[in-house]
Motif scaffolding. Structure first.
Motif, PDB file in Angstrom:
ATOM      1  N   GLU A 143       0.828  -1.208   0.000  1.00 18.09           N
ATOM      2  CA  GLU A 143       0.000   0.000   0.000  1.00 18.09           C
ATOM      3  C   GLU A 143       0.866   1.264   0.000  1.00 18.09           C
ATOM      4  O   GLU A 143       0.417   2.330  -0.449  1.00 18.09           O
ATOM      5  N   CYS A 160      -2.159  -3.662  -0.808  1.00 12.62           N
ATOM      6  CA  CYS A 160      -3.145  -2.775  -1.420  1.00 12.62           C
ATOM      7  C   CYS A 160      -4.427  -3.549  -1.714  1.00 12.62           C
ATOM      8  O   CYS A 160      -4.402  -4.514  -2.482  1.00 12.62           O
ATOM      9  N   PRO A 161      -5.549  -3.148  -1.097  1.00 17.09           N
ATOM     10  CA  PRO A 161      -6.790  -3.899  -1.315  1.00 17.09           C
ATOM     11  C   PRO A 161      -7.349  -3.751  -2.728  1.00 17.09           C
ATOM     12  O   PRO A 161      -8.287  -4.467  -3.096  1.00 17.09           O
ATOM     13  N   CYS A 201      -0.351   5.332  -2.238  1.00 12.76           N
ATOM     14  CA  CYS A 201      -0.857   4.311  -3.164  1.00 12.76           C
ATOM     15  C   CYS A 201      -1.543   4.987  -4.343  1.00 12.76           C
ATOM     16  O   CYS A 201      -2.503   5.742  -4.156  1.00 12.76           O
ATOM     17  N   ARG A 203      -3.574   3.766  -6.408  1.00 13.17           N
ATOM     18  CA  ARG A 203      -4.973   3.353  -6.567  1.00 13.17           C
ATOM     19  C   ARG A 203      -5.866   3.916  -5.452  1.00 13.17           C
ATOM     20  O   ARG A 203      -7.027   4.232  -5.689  1.00 13.17           O
ATOM     21  N   CYS A 204      -5.355   3.956  -4.232  1.00  9.85           N
ATOM     22  CA  CYS A 204      -6.207   4.203  -3.066  1.00  9.85           C
ATOM     23  C   CYS A 204      -6.147   5.640  -2.548  1.00  9.85           C
ATOM     24  O   CYS A 204      -6.975   6.024  -1.705  1.00  9.85           O
TER      25      CYS A 204
HETATM   26 ZN    ZN Z   1      -3.947   0.782  -2.548  1.00  5.91          ZN
END
Ligand code: ZN
Length: 358
Positions: A143, A160-161, A201, A203-204
């Motif tokens: 993450e 990272c989910p 991250c 993405r997050c």
């Molecule tokens: Zn992430």
């Protein structure tokens, strides 16, 4: 149009029937769990960190004493300590073997003890300066990729989910553990996740911690419960609103994850851990409010304590005020404070079990 391609539809249906059939558990003792449930309306569990086959051997010698002490569930935290065949690169080096796991699980069942292996997910991907195999081998799944060298300044790393590669790697590991222990339940950890929706991250960044936490829980639930048909357990701290429960940021959430409780299945068993007397908590609450909080949300709740005997007594007595079939009993965590060989006579275990009502 559903019936436009009957042959293709049939082929697709057959594929899924075969795929699900192959992946579904073929338990050697399928009837055992029904007998266990009838015999054990109160769950008296112990949680033990596993350090390979040596831990299994030590525990196995203690099984008669543990059963006599009332233990009917063993949560065995395996994590990466398994001789994975799907991804040998993710072995920790302190690995439980497949045949050893099977023999141990059978020995437990013979003593009436349900073995629930644990694979800590999302958070706890490192401890102190040691990063665990997933993020060592695949650092891009972190993450906070490339950040916090030496793990300085953080508690534990998270995966990272939202990186789809995580589930592709982790689900086969979970499958191997479930299969080897012939398990009908798996504990997924999910505690103390502080690195979530990180600015590091791609993405997050800017995401909602509750949405991301719920996604991770739901992904795991989809595989473990929906696909593998085994029960799922997790620690409860990220689902508790620290302000509402009067507790601190460790055993309850101040980082926004608690709203995930609304968005995850209620058949998950929540291990609600608290290790201190109420007077030690920041909000000095009048009671351990996490138990009614989680019960009201519809979960099964398993109160979990550690080694502080007055705190154990207070927590168990408090939980026992809530008469509910969804209140499961008491779980003893150990965290290295006692050897498995001495666990059966450990005073904190006796204190917790003695006060847990039938
Ligand atoms: Zn992430």
């Amino acid at each position: 149009m559903m019936f436009r391609h009957p042959v293709r539809n049939l082929a697709v249906a057959l594929f899924w029937i075969i795929a699900v059939g192959l992946s579904s558990p073929r338990r050697a003792d399928a009837a055992w769990i029904d007998t266990w449930r009838t015999a054990n309306p109160v769950w008296r569990g112990v949680h033990v960190l596993c350090h390979g086959n040596a831990t299994l051997a030590e525990l196995q010698n203690s099984l008669p004493a543990l059963a006599s002490a009332g233990v009917n569930v063993l949560i065995l935290e395996v994590n990466y300590g398994f001789a994975f065949e799907s991804h040998p690169e993710l072995r920790s080096g302190e690995d439980v073997g497949k045949s050893e796991a099977a023999a141990f699980a059978k020995a437990c069942r013979d003593k009436g003890i349900r073995v629930v292996p644990q694979f800590s997910s999302l958070g706890h991907q490192s401890w102190a300066k040691t990063t665990f195999p997933l993020l060592t081998r695949y650092p891009d799944l972190d993450e906070t990729p490339g950040k916090f060298p030496g793990n300085d300044g953080i508690y534990c790393r998270s995966w990272c989910p939202q990186n789809p590669r995580v589930n592709e790697l982790v689900f086969p590991l979970i499958d191997e553990i479930i299969n080897a222990f012939d398990a009908d339940a798996l504990h997924v950890g999910m505690d103390e996740v502080f690195l979530i929706a990180s600015e590091h991250c791609p993405r997050c960044k800017g995401g909602d911690p509750a949405t991301l936490f719920a996604k991770s829980v739901n992904d795991l639930h989809g595989h473990i419960v929906d696909r593998r048909r085994v029960e799922m357990l997790m620690w409860g701290d990220r689902l508790l609103d620290a302000a509402a429960c009067g507790m601190g940021e460790w055993e309850a959430a101040k980082n926004g994850t608690h709203r995930a409780a609304q968005g995850i299945p209620k058949d998950i068993i929540i291990c609600d851990w608290h290790y201190e007397l109420l007077s030690k908590y920041p909000g000095k609450p009048a009671d351990y409010l996490s138990v009614p909080y989680l019960l009201a949300k519809g979960f099964r709740v398993w109160p979990s304590g550690w080694k502080n005997i007055p705190a154990i007594e207070a927590f168990v007595d408090s939980a026992s005020k809530h008469r509910s079939e969804r209140l499961l009993g008491y779980l003893v965590t150990t965290w290295g404070a006692v050897r498995p060989s001495e666990l059966a006579t450990w005073e904190p275990l006796k204190a917790g079990f003695e006060r847990t009502k039938k």
